[in-house]
Motif scaffolding. Structure first.
Motif, PDB file in Angstrom:
ATOM      1  N   ARG A  69      11.890  -1.846  -0.608  1.00 27.17           N
ATOM      2  CA  ARG A  69      12.373  -0.636   0.082  1.00 27.17           C
ATOM      3  C   ARG A  69      11.565   0.582  -0.355  1.00 27.17           C
ATOM      4  NH1 ARG A  69      16.712  -2.857   2.521  1.00 27.17           N
ATOM      5  NH2 ARG A  69      17.638  -4.555   1.311  1.00 27.17           N
ATOM      6  N   GLY A  70      11.235   1.416   0.618  1.00 32.19           N
ATOM      7  CA  GLY A  70      10.434   2.599   0.342  1.00 32.19           C
ATOM      8  C   GLY A  70       8.943   2.358   0.399  1.00 32.19           C
ATOM      9  N   LEU A  71       8.526   1.114   0.549  1.00 31.01           N
ATOM     10  CA  LEU A  71       7.106   0.790   0.658  1.00 31.01           C
ATOM     11  C   LEU A  71       6.638   1.128   2.071  1.00 31.01           C
ATOM     12  CD1 LEU A  71       4.618  -0.626  -0.660  1.00 31.01           C
ATOM     13  CD2 LEU A  71       5.477  -2.765   0.322  1.00 31.01           C
ATOM     14  N   PRO A  72       5.636   2.001   2.239  1.00 28.26           N
ATOM     15  CA  PRO A  72       5.267   2.406   3.604  1.00 28.26           C
ATOM     16  C   PRO A  72       4.407   1.401   4.365  1.00 28.26           C
ATOM     17  CG  PRO A  72       3.986   3.636   1.987  1.00 28.26           C
ATOM     18  CD  PRO A  72       4.984   2.828   1.210  1.00 28.26           C
ATOM     19  N   TYR A  73       3.608   0.612   3.627  1.00 30.76           N
ATOM     20  CA  TYR A  73       2.723  -0.351   4.282  1.00 30.76           C
ATOM     21  C   TYR A  73       2.621  -1.611   3.429  1.00 30.76           C
ATOM     22  CZ  TYR A  73       1.078   3.853   6.697  1.00 30.76           C
ATOM     23  OH  TYR A  73       1.010   5.029   7.405  1.00 30.76           O
ATOM     24  N   TRP A 129      -5.126   2.252  -3.709  1.00 30.99           N
ATOM     25  CA  TRP A 129      -3.913   2.601  -2.962  1.00 30.99           C
ATOM     26  C   TRP A 129      -2.827   1.528  -3.078  1.00 30.99           C
ATOM     27  CZ3 TRP A 129      -8.923   2.692  -1.087  1.00 30.99           C
ATOM     28  CH2 TRP A 129      -9.505   3.958  -1.044  1.00 30.99           C
ATOM     29  N   THR A 130      -3.017   0.573  -3.979  1.00 33.68           N
ATOM     30  CA  THR A 130      -2.058  -0.508  -4.137  1.00 33.68           C
ATOM     31  C   THR A 130      -0.753  -0.003  -4.729  1.00 33.68           C
ATOM     32  OG1 THR A 130      -3.830  -2.125  -4.421  1.00 33.68           O
ATOM     33  CG2 THR A 130      -1.652  -2.758  -5.216  1.00 33.68           C
ATOM     34  N   ASP A 131       0.352  -0.538  -4.212  1.00 32.56           N
ATOM     35  CA  ASP A 131       1.687  -0.221  -4.705  1.00 32.56           C
ATOM     36  C   ASP A 131       2.233  -1.461  -5.417  1.00 32.56           C
ATOM     37  OD1 ASP A 131       4.758   0.054  -4.490  1.00 32.56           O
ATOM     38  OD2 ASP A 131       4.081   2.005  -3.767  1.00 32.56           O
ATOM     39  N   PRO A 132       2.960  -1.302  -6.522  1.00 30.41           N
ATOM     40  CA  PRO A 132       3.490  -2.485  -7.211  1.00 30.41           C
ATOM     41  C   PRO A 132       4.522  -3.248  -6.395  1.00 30.41           C
ATOM     42  CG  PRO A 132       4.325  -0.466  -8.219  1.00 30.41           C
ATOM     43  CD  PRO A 132       3.233  -0.064  -7.274  1.00 30.41           C
ATOM     44  N   ARG A 133       5.158  -2.582  -5.445  1.00 33.33           N
ATOM     45  CA  ARG A 133       6.118  -3.272  -4.595  1.00 33.33           C
ATOM     46  C   ARG A 133       5.400  -4.149  -3.573  1.00 33.33           C
ATOM     47  NH1 ARG A 133       8.950   2.266  -2.932  1.00 33.33           N
ATOM     48  NH2 ARG A 133       6.722   2.762  -3.014  1.00 33.33           N
ATOM     49  N   VAL A 144      -2.445  -4.974   8.421  1.00 33.62           N
ATOM     50  CA  VAL A 144      -1.636  -3.948   7.775  1.00 33.62           C
ATOM     51  C   VAL A 144      -0.422  -3.705   8.656  1.00 33.62           C
ATOM     52  CG1 VAL A 144      -1.512  -1.531   7.044  1.00 33.62           C
ATOM     53  CG2 VAL A 144      -3.611  -2.847   6.645  1.00 33.62           C
ATOM     54  N   ARG A 145       0.760  -3.764   8.059  1.00 33.35           N
ATOM     55  CA  ARG A 145       1.999  -3.495   8.793  1.00 33.35           C
ATOM     56  C   ARG A 145       2.600  -2.171   8.325  1.00 33.35           C
ATOM     57  NH1 ARG A 145       5.326  -9.171   9.708  1.00 33.35           N
ATOM     58  NH2 ARG A 145       3.526 -10.587   9.615  1.00 33.35           N
ATOM     59  N   ALA A 146       2.970  -1.344   9.286  1.00 32.17           N
ATOM     60  CA  ALA A 146       3.682  -0.111   8.975  1.00 32.17           C
ATOM     61  C   ALA A 146       5.173  -0.430   8.842  1.00 32.17           C
ATOM     62  CB  ALA A 146       3.461   0.919  10.078  1.00 32.17           C
ATOM     63  N   LEU A 147       5.776  -0.008   7.737  1.00 32.35           N
ATOM     64  CA  LEU A 147       7.180  -0.309   7.478  1.00 32.35           C
ATOM     65  C   LEU A 147       8.022   0.936   7.773  1.00 32.35           C
ATOM     66  CD1 LEU A 147       6.700  -2.418   4.212  1.00 32.35           C
ATOM     67  CD2 LEU A 147       6.615  -3.162   6.604  1.00 32.35           C
ATOM     68  N   GLY A 148       8.884   1.348   6.862  1.00 33.70           N
ATOM     69  CA  GLY A 148       9.663   2.564   7.044  1.00 33.70           C
ATOM     70  C   GLY A 148      10.926   2.338   7.851  1.00 33.70           C
ATOM     71  N   GLY A 149      11.572   3.436   8.208  1.00 28.92           N
ATOM     72  CA  GLY A 149      12.816   3.361   8.960  1.00 28.92           C
ATOM     73  C   GLY A 149      13.915   2.708   8.147  1.00 28.92           C
ATOM     74  N   LEU A 163       0.847  -1.190   0.000  1.00 29.10           N
ATOM     75  CA  LEU A 163       0.000   0.000   0.000  1.00 29.10           C
ATOM     76  C   LEU A 163       0.885   1.243   0.000  1.00 29.10           C
ATOM     77  CD1 LEU A 163      -2.648  -0.990   2.720  1.00 29.10           C
ATOM     78  CD2 LEU A 163      -3.002  -0.927   0.245  1.00 29.10           C
ATOM     79  N   ARG A 164       0.600   2.181  -0.882  1.00 29.11           N
ATOM     80  CA  ARG A 164       1.428   3.384  -0.964  1.00 29.11           C
ATOM     81  C   ARG A 164       1.041   4.423   0.087  1.00 29.11           C
ATOM     82  NH1 ARG A 164      -1.958   4.119  -5.517  1.00 29.11           N
ATOM     83  NH2 ARG A 164      -3.210   6.024  -5.380  1.00 29.11           N
ATOM     84  N   GLU A 165      -0.131   4.251   0.731  1.00 29.61           N
ATOM     85  CA  GLU A 165      -0.536   5.164   1.795  1.00 29.61           C
ATOM     86  C   GLU A 165      -1.613   4.495   2.628  1.00 29.61           C
ATOM     87  OE1 GLU A 165      -4.005   7.974  -0.010  1.00 29.61           O
ATOM     88  OE2 GLU A 165      -1.993   8.361  -0.816  1.00 29.61           O
ATOM     89  N   PHE A 166      -1.833   5.047   3.820  1.00 31.77           N
ATOM     90  CA  PHE A 166      -2.968   4.629   4.648  1.00 31.77           C
ATOM     91  C   PHE A 166      -3.663   5.914   5.095  1.00 31.77           C
ATOM     92  CE2 PHE A 166      -5.193   2.831   8.355  1.00 31.77           C
ATOM     93  CZ  PHE A 166      -5.791   1.751   7.738  1.00 31.77           C
ATOM     94  N   SER A 167      -4.453   6.452   4.187  1.00 32.25           N
ATOM     95  CA  SER A 167      -5.093   7.753   4.342  1.00 32.25           C
ATOM     96  C   SER A 167      -6.474   7.602   4.962  1.00 32.25           C
ATOM     97  CB  SER A 167      -5.210   8.418   2.975  1.00 32.25           C
ATOM     98  OG  SER A 167      -6.027   7.616   2.121  1.00 32.25           O
TER      99      SER A 167
END
Length: 478
Positions: free
Chosen positions: A383-387, A417-421, A363-368, A335-339
């Motif tokens: 990498r760079g995928l927020p969720y 909100w789907t991300d290809p990663r 849903v898992r929050a990634l980052g860092g 997911l590219r966002e959780f708005s």
């Protein structure tokens, strides 16, 4: 035509062929007529049976080499069943299955902060051995999962990931049997392209029999879960939505919307319950953790609170994943966002009043540090995928298509909100099966590099029972 391509024209495997393999291999070599065959082939997902022409229970890298050589000689695809939750897709009579559960052993070097483990080792074994030296490896949410398969798919830790990256980022040495049947030791300095491709390419380049990786100096953490009534999920998740991105890298969180079974093994408040399970871990002390948790605690009243100081081997208490094999279907995507809009769509799809029967939607929050390329790069594509989100439904096999329909409904609801990663380990066996889908997962540049490595190390696509990266000259497989 290469030697392996020529071998693919060979006829069916005969009893004499299997007898010859048995003579060469120390571990069991079984065909469908053997009484122990079904148990050797069994997977964690009871709805995904495997039925290879031959299964080899490897006891050493040499056993694996014999099995791979046999497979290429007889035109069989090679599949690998590691340990824990791994499910091998599309393993039928044109395949040879290698099981690695007998490749045991954990070696800890306290001064170097490293562990060297066999491909049959599960995380609970590695965690226990590391803890004696005051070390913590980047284990996943389920201690029963196999270390090697998890790490080759990147390895997402709910405790150490945001502070230290993916488990793959900490690998220093790999022992692997490649498609030519050769046992190789691979490091960033020796065959760097193969090293890069193995970590994230999960199973496409050989059978990994041992790995060595660094661990973190850590003995305890503060964490666990808060289970809120499912009816309160919109209010709690509105807080979680802005709270999670503001957490320091020492803290990690995820949530799961759960419709739990009436099971006496569950704590009484969770039996047959519809709940929102918010997971949390922190690498600092309790006072720091509780200060971070304050906004979430103020968002609702949990029916169960398990957040507490814990030793590192108790990492499984963060997610409390199912332990026993189940018949299930699953899906996972980035997911590219959780708005606000994402949350509204999720609540409509799986919240109170929906007809959703899925056991878990998380849903898992990634980052860092998960966003940062490690000092020694690898092929991990997320990498760079927020969720990342993952969902599964459990049912008797005849009823699984009904669960599949609801997985599709959930995926459609969140598709804007789907991300290809994606995290490679979160892809279901029937997902990312076409070349276009796998290319989309890795991105064009990374996929091109992986395909080049595949052409060198597995030009005939012997290792194709996976989310397959194909050399350009190879067929899709059977």
């Amino acid at each position: 035509m290469s030697q392996n391509a020529a071998a693919a024209t060979a006829g069916p495997v005969s009893p004499d062929d299997v007898a010859g393999l048995r003579a060469a291999v120390t571990g069991p070599v079984l065909d469908p007529a053997d009484a122990a065959y079904a148990a050797e082939c069994a997977t964690y997902n009871l709805a995904q049976p495997t039925a290879p022409a031959v299964v080899v229970g490897a006891t050493s890298a040499e056993d694996v080499a014999h099995a791979v050589t046999f497979a290429t000689r007889h035109g069989l695809a090679v599949a690998v069943k590691n340990a824990g939750h791994q499910v091998v897709p599309s393993v039928g009579e044109s395949s040879l299955l290698i099981t690695t559960t007998r490749l045991t052993g954990v070696e800890v070097d306290e001064s170097a902060r490293t562990l060297r483990v066999g491909a049959g080792v599960r995380w609970h074994e590695a965690l226990a051995a590391a803890a004696k030296a005051g070390l913590a490896p980047l284990a996943g949410s389920t201690p029963g999962v196999g270390v090697v398969g998890y790490t080759l798919g990147g390895g997402l830790s709910p405790l150490l990931g945001r502070a230290h990256g993916y488990a793959a980022d900490h690998v220093r040495w790999i022992e692997v049997v490649t498609a030519d049947g050769v046992i190789r030791t691979v490091t960033p300095d020796d065959e760097p392209e193969l090293f890069w491709a193995l970590l994230g390419g999960k199973g496409n380049f050989g059978v990994v029999t041992r790995i060595e990786f660094t661990a973190v100096e850590l003995t305890a953490f503060y964490g666990g879960g808060l289970w809120f009534p499912g009816e309160d999920m919109a209010e709690v998740l509105e807080v979680w939505r802005t709270w999670a991105p503001a957490l320091p890298e020492t803290a990690s969180t995820s949530f799961a919307v759960q419709r739990l079974p009436q099971d006496d093994a569950l704590p009484a408040p969770l039996r047959g319950a519809f709940v929102l399970h918010v997971r949390f871990s922190h690498l600092g002390d309790a006072a720091e953790a509780e200060e971070l948790l304050a906004p979430l605690r103020a968002a609702g009243t949990p029916v169960l609170d398990s957040i507490a100081p814990r030793p590192v081997p108790d990492i499984g208490a963060i997610h409390v994943d199912p332990v026993d094999p189940l018949p299930y279907v699953e899906t996972g995507f980035g997911l590219r966002e959780f708005s606000v809009e994402t949350l509204a769509a999720l609540v409509e799809a799986v919240g109170p009043g929906s007809d959703c029967p899925l056991v878990t939607v998380e849903v898992r929050a990634l980052g860092g540090a998960l966003d940062r390329e490690p000092g020694t790069p690898n092929a991990v594509p997320s990498r760079g995928l927020p969720y990342v989100t993952f969902a599964f439904g459990v049912a008797a096999p005849p009823d699984l298509p009904f669960m599949d329909e609801h997985l599709a409904k959930y995926a459609a609801a969140l598709s804007p909100w789907t991300d290809p990663r994606n995290v490679v380990n979160f892809i279901a066996p029937d997902e990312a099966v076409s070349e276009a889908e796998v290319r989309r997962l890795y991105g064009a540049e990374r996929y091109h590099r992986l395909a080049a490595a595949k052409r060198r190390w597995d030009p005939d696509n012997v290792f194709r029972r996976n989310h397959n990266i194909r050399p350009s000259s190879a067929p899709a497989g059977d």
